[in-house]
Motif scaffolding. Structure first.
Motif, PDB file in Angstrom:
ATOM      1  N   GLY A  64      -1.042 -10.875   1.559  1.00 30.07           N
ATOM      2  CA  GLY A  64      -1.824 -10.068   0.620  1.00 30.07           C
ATOM      3  C   GLY A  64      -3.314 -10.273   0.717  1.00 30.07           C
ATOM      4  N   ARG A  67      -5.278  -5.945   4.015  1.00 34.84           N
ATOM      5  CA  ARG A  67      -4.425  -4.771   3.890  1.00 34.84           C
ATOM      6  C   ARG A  67      -4.064  -4.235   5.262  1.00 34.84           C
ATOM      7  NH1 ARG A  67      -3.892  -2.048  -0.814  1.00 34.84           N
ATOM      8  NH2 ARG A  67      -5.924  -2.703  -1.583  1.00 34.84           N
ATOM      9  N   THR A  72       4.520  -3.070   5.929  1.00 35.16           N
ATOM     10  CA  THR A  72       4.360  -3.921   4.759  1.00 35.16           C
ATOM     11  C   THR A  72       5.149  -5.198   4.947  1.00 35.16           C
ATOM     12  OG1 THR A  72       4.376  -3.958   2.347  1.00 35.16           O
ATOM     13  CG2 THR A  72       6.283  -2.979   3.437  1.00 35.16           C
ATOM     14  N   PHE A  74       7.722  -8.142   2.770  1.00 34.38           N
ATOM     15  CA  PHE A  74       8.521  -8.414   1.580  1.00 34.38           C
ATOM     16  C   PHE A  74       8.694  -9.916   1.421  1.00 34.38           C
ATOM     17  CE2 PHE A  74       9.651  -4.250   3.076  1.00 34.38           C
ATOM     18  CZ  PHE A  74       9.698  -3.483   1.916  1.00 34.38           C
ATOM     19  N   ASP A  79       7.907  -6.304  -2.448  1.00 37.62           N
ATOM     20  CA  ASP A  79       6.906  -5.723  -1.551  1.00 37.62           C
ATOM     21  C   ASP A  79       5.514  -6.254  -1.898  1.00 37.62           C
ATOM     22  OD1 ASP A  79       5.088  -4.133  -0.182  1.00 37.62           O
ATOM     23  OD2 ASP A  79       6.385  -2.365  -0.273  1.00 37.62           O
ATOM     24  N   TRP A  81       2.638  -5.359  -0.880  1.00 33.71           N
ATOM     25  CA  TRP A  81       1.555  -4.389  -1.062  1.00 33.71           C
ATOM     26  C   TRP A  81       1.849  -3.380  -2.160  1.00 33.71           C
ATOM     27  CZ3 TRP A  81      -2.990  -5.678   0.356  1.00 33.71           C
ATOM     28  CH2 TRP A  81      -3.104  -6.655   1.352  1.00 33.71           C
ATOM     29  N   ALA A  82       3.100  -3.366  -2.686  1.00 32.73           N
ATOM     30  CA  ALA A  82       3.395  -2.500  -3.821  1.00 32.73           C
ATOM     31  C   ALA A  82       3.308  -3.293  -5.122  1.00 32.73           C
ATOM     32  CB  ALA A  82       4.776  -1.871  -3.674  1.00 32.73           C
ATOM     33  N   LYS A  83       3.786  -4.529  -5.103  1.00 37.06           N
ATOM     34  CA  LYS A  83       3.743  -5.375  -6.303  1.00 37.06           C
ATOM     35  C   LYS A  83       3.071  -6.693  -5.965  1.00 37.06           C
ATOM     36  CE  LYS A  83       8.122  -3.607  -8.047  1.00 37.06           C
ATOM     37  NZ  LYS A  83       9.553  -3.952  -8.172  1.00 37.06           N
ATOM     38  N   PRO A  84       1.762  -6.659  -5.694  1.00 35.11           N
ATOM     39  CA  PRO A  84       1.104  -7.875  -5.194  1.00 35.11           C
ATOM     40  C   PRO A  84       1.191  -9.058  -6.165  1.00 35.11           C
ATOM     41  CG  PRO A  84      -0.510  -6.164  -5.724  1.00 35.11           C
ATOM     42  CD  PRO A  84       0.838  -5.538  -5.796  1.00 35.11           C
ATOM     43  N   GLU A  86       3.403  -9.851  -8.405  1.00 31.44           N
ATOM     44  CA  GLU A  86       4.745 -10.439  -8.438  1.00 31.44           C
ATOM     45  C   GLU A  86       5.014 -11.246  -7.165  1.00 31.44           C
ATOM     46  OE1 GLU A  86       9.083  -8.533  -9.002  1.00 31.44           O
ATOM     47  OE2 GLU A  86       7.435  -7.454  -9.967  1.00 31.44           O
TER      48      GLU A  86
ATOM     49  N   ARG B 510      -7.516  -3.311  -7.429  1.00 34.83           N
ATOM     50  CA  ARG B 510      -7.151  -2.341  -6.399  1.00 34.83           C
ATOM     51  C   ARG B 510      -7.734  -2.692  -5.037  1.00 34.83           C
ATOM     52  NH1 ARG B 510      -8.240   1.019 -10.467  1.00 34.83           N
ATOM     53  NH2 ARG B 510     -10.317   1.508  -9.680  1.00 34.83           N
TER      54      ARG B 510
END
Lengths: 263, 523
Positions: A64, A67, A72, A74, A79, A81-84, A86, B510
């Motif tokens: 993370g 980018r 991506t 897991f 994920d 890059w979807a839920k950094p 977490e 972001r």
């Protein structure tokens, strides 16, 4: 580290880290060229490759910090890059070549890392003490990190990565400039961590170390995975170093440089 | 070897530009600016060709002396010392000292300031295009003068960056040196005022300066034009001797700097003292505030900007005493608020790659922003309060107190909010952690300037309501408007503060990895 990891491989086993089509280019140079990799939970995984192979870039994208252009990663199915937020709770990372907040004392720095993760004050205080003792930094806990030696700096960064008892540890060049005694010390900590169910990924170009320490290994060169699997599968009868040189190619050129022998 | 060093500097300059488009743009803006300034000065020098000898002489000497002072002060004040060819990097390459010095001195001319100074200095030959000896003298003066500028600035930067080897000493000295530099204004002002009391002070000043190392090289051409050959010879000797002495000093300083081994850590200290971390609440926000505040005290880059604050009233008191009126002192509050609030606009840039820890721990953007702003606020609030109220004990014009308080706190809170947005989005090129506040990495200085100036412009817009009512109060003399200003400052300020924290935090959430990528470029 006494934190238990009771959830040993469930069915179907979710990999601790899964990279899917990771790619990154810097200007005209493709640093990482579509990497897919599964790191099984509970493994001690080595990532080896020549300088500039894309190890650090890959690990940065997996954790993370950078980018990816494509793909991506897991962490235990989350994920990055979807839920950094977490995903970052699940891992501790030791990036290579980044600074620390070195105007803090060693003790303050590790405390800071714990509090940033929203941990409880008492838990942080207790773990900081134990970590510093385990890494043999107790005598310098009150010294500013800027006055630490290179090896001590690596160790304090490692302590900052361990404070929240992550399920996955991603360590980029953890043994660089660390003396042999401290290296053995760190290795002991990591081995007991893996034994209790944690997963460790280390990048290195010291083959001997990887062969002795890791159970799995991936060879990266020019932004691609050349081979991945258990250390025994990969090296067969040869040493890991020979196999590595064979995979990556080159290296046997010893002609030339005659002048070096003439003084 | 000299040629090698020159081509190395040229290569570094080109490659620096090639690193990112932003730096190319920065370089282009800088080049345009330097070209404009140089062209303006060159035209002025050409025009002076038709002025009488006395005027032209005074102008050239004073301008030249100012340029030389600039070469000393700008690297120190703007912390823009050019370290692309840091002599320490040549420590292991066994270059004879003589050649290293010559190469580094000439390499100092490659780059915008050096080239601009050289071009403008050479235009003095046009000013003295009156006789052959005058042109020759002007040419000699220009060459020696420009070299003196470069070497003098090298001597000063070498002296300050190698004052001592120990980190602690370096920390302290790099802060303490700010004191005389900041007070230089009042000191200089009193000197200038003393001189200005005498009639025809500029020609007098020029005449005096022309006998000092600062003015001598720029005076040779003028003296020859007015036929004073003896003075020209003596001044040529002064200039050459100055250049020689400067080279000797530089040589000695550099020799010492190159062999002084880096300081290796002190004796170990047991832990147990968490310092500010014990005082702040054990939350992410509290931890970030504690960390930031520790840095305000321990990191010379922050401490230096904090040291400016108590010196502000000194400067203003001095000027008020000279002007005989203390009414200007009321600007202290808003000004202190502005400086302190804006000081965290480059906060993430100061972290450099250590920011990776915030990114890795997944701390929320709002917590990050709020912690940093609160650390600054805990210092700034009492200071601004003192600065805003204090002057009224001298002026006694208490009717202005509410208005000034409103403006001060409006600036402080709005500024903190804006800084929180700016530092979440833009990086500035700042001294690296551990470097002296004077040392600056080469590169996108123009981008930094654009961010800083643009941000300050926006801040001015944000405090327009407060400013308007201060002006209304000044125009009508009605003190009730002061209370309106106070009300606006205390409502609008915190609202903008909260908005800034929210927006900055959102951007950080972001764009964290992108911000980190920008930081790596400036590593």
């Amino acid at each position: 580290m006494t934190h238990p990891h009771p959830d040993s491989p469930a069915v179907p086993p979710v990999p601790a880290l899964a990279l899917r089509g990771l790619a990154k280019r810097f200007g005209a140079k493709i640093a990482v060229d579509g990497i897919n990799l599964d790191v099984p939970a509970g493994s001690f995984y080595g990532v080896v490759g020549p300088n500039g192979a894309g190890k650090t870039t890959t690990l940065s994208m997996a954790t993370g910090l950078l980018r990816p252009d494509f793909g991506t990663a897991f962490i235990h199915g989350v994920d990055v890059w979807a839920k950094p937020l977490e995903a970052k709770k699940l891992m501790g990372i030791l990036p290579d070549g980044v600074r620390l907040f070195d105007r803090l004392t060693g003790e303050q720095l590790v405390t800071y890392a714990g509090l940033l993760r929203g941990m409880d004050k008492e838990v942080v205080a207790q773990r900081v003490g134990e970590l510093l003792e385990a890494l043999d930094l107790g005598g310098d806990a009150g010294t500013l990190v800027v006055d630490y030696s290179a090896g001590m700096t690596k160790k304090i960064a490692l302590a900052s990565a361990l404070i929240h008892a992550p399920r996955l540890l991603v360590l980029d060049e953890p043994f660089e400039s660390v003396d042999p005694v401290s290296a053995a010390n760190i290795r002991g900590i990591l081995e007991s961590y893996v034994a209790s169910g944690g997963t460790v990924i280390v990048s290195s170009h010291v083959m001997d170390l990887v062969q002795r320490m890791c159970d799995h290994v991936a060879v990266v060169a020019a932004g691609r995975i050349l081979a991945a699997g258990t250390v025994d599968e990969l090296r067969g009868d040869a040493s890991l170093e020979d196999r590595f040189v064979q995979l990556v190619g080159g290296g046997s050129r010893t002609e030339g440089l005659e002048w070096l022998r003439t003084f | 070897m000299v040629a090698h060093l020159l081509s190395l500097k040229w290569r570094l300059l080109l490659n620096g530009v090639r690193r990112s488009p932003a730096q190319l743009v920065g370089m282009a803006i800088g080049a345009l600016y330097a070209f404009g300034a140089a062209a303006g000065l060159a035209v002025a020098l050409v025009v002076l060709r038709w002025a009488d000898v006395q005027t032209a002489h005074s102008a050239v000497v004073l301008g030249g002396a100012a340029a030389m002072l600039g070469w000393v002060l700008v690297p120190l004040l703007a912390s823009a010392a050019d370290m692309t060819l840091d002599p320490a990097r040549f420590a292991t390459s066994a270059i004879p000292m003589r050649q290293l010095l010559a190469g580094l001195a000439l390499a100092g001319l490659i780059g915008l300031p050096g080239a601009a100074t050289l071009v403008v200095a050479l235009f003095t030959t046009v000013t003295w295009w009156r006789s052959v000896p005058a042109v020759g003298g002007a040419l000699l003066g220009a060459v020696v003068g420009v070299l003196s500028c470069v070497v003098l600035s090298k001597v000063v930067t070498t002296a300050t960056s190698s004052l001592a080897a120990s980190r602690r000493f370096k920390d302290v000295s790099s802060i303490v040196i700010f004191v005389p530099l900041i007070l230089m204004g009042p000191i200089f002002a009193s000197v200038v005022q003393g001189v200005s009391r005498s009639t025809y002070y500029l020609p007098d000043l020029a005449r005096t300066v022309s006998w000092t190392p600062l003015g001598a090289p720029w005076s040779i051409g003028g003296d020859l034009a007015s036929g004073d050959v003896l003075a020209a010879i003596v001044k040529a000797l002064i200039s050459l001797a100055t250049l020689g002495v400067l080279f000797v000093c530089w040589n000695a300083l550099l020799k010492r700097a190159l062999v002084t081994p880096p300081y290796s850590g002190g004796s170990g200290k047991r832990g147990g003292k968490l310092g500010l971390f014990g005082l702040f609440p054990a939350t992410p926000t509290g931890a970030i505030a504690a960390r930031s505040l520790s840095y305000w005290i321990r990191d010379p880059r922050y401490a230096a900007s904090l040291l400016v604050i108590p010196l502000l009233p000194v400067i203003f008191l001095f000027q008020s005493a000279q002007a005989g009126s203390y009414s200007m002192l009321v600007i202290l509050g808003p000004m202190g608020a502005f400086i302190l609030a804006w000081s965290i606009a480059a906060d993430v840039s100061y972290d450099n790659t250590a920011f990776a820890l915030h990114l890795a721990t997944g701390v929320r953007g709002v917590h990050d922003r709020l912690g940093r702003a609160l650390a600054c606020l805990s210092l700034a609030f009492p200071i601004v309060l003192i600065f805003a109220v204090g002057p009224f004990f001298l002026t006694g014009d208490w009717a202005w107190l509410p208005g000034i308080l409103g403006l001060s706190f409006g600036v402080l809170f709005s500024g903190l909010g804006l800084s929180s947005i700016v530092s979440a989005r833009y990086t500035s090129s700042v001294p690296l952690p551990g470097d002296s506040p004077f040392k600056k990495p080469p590169g996108n200085v123009a981008q930094t300037l654009a961010v800083q100036l643009g941000g300050m412009g926006v801040l001015l817009l944000l405090v327009v309501p407060e400013v308007v009512f201060v002006i209304v109060q000044a125009a009508t003399g009605e003190s009730a408007w002061g209370w309106v200003t106070l009300g606006i400052g205390l409502v609008l300020g915190p609202v903008l503060f909260a908005t800034g924290i929210r927006i900055g935090g959102g951007w950080l959430d972001r764009r964290g990895p992108e911000l980190f990528a920008q930081l790596i470029v400036n590593r």
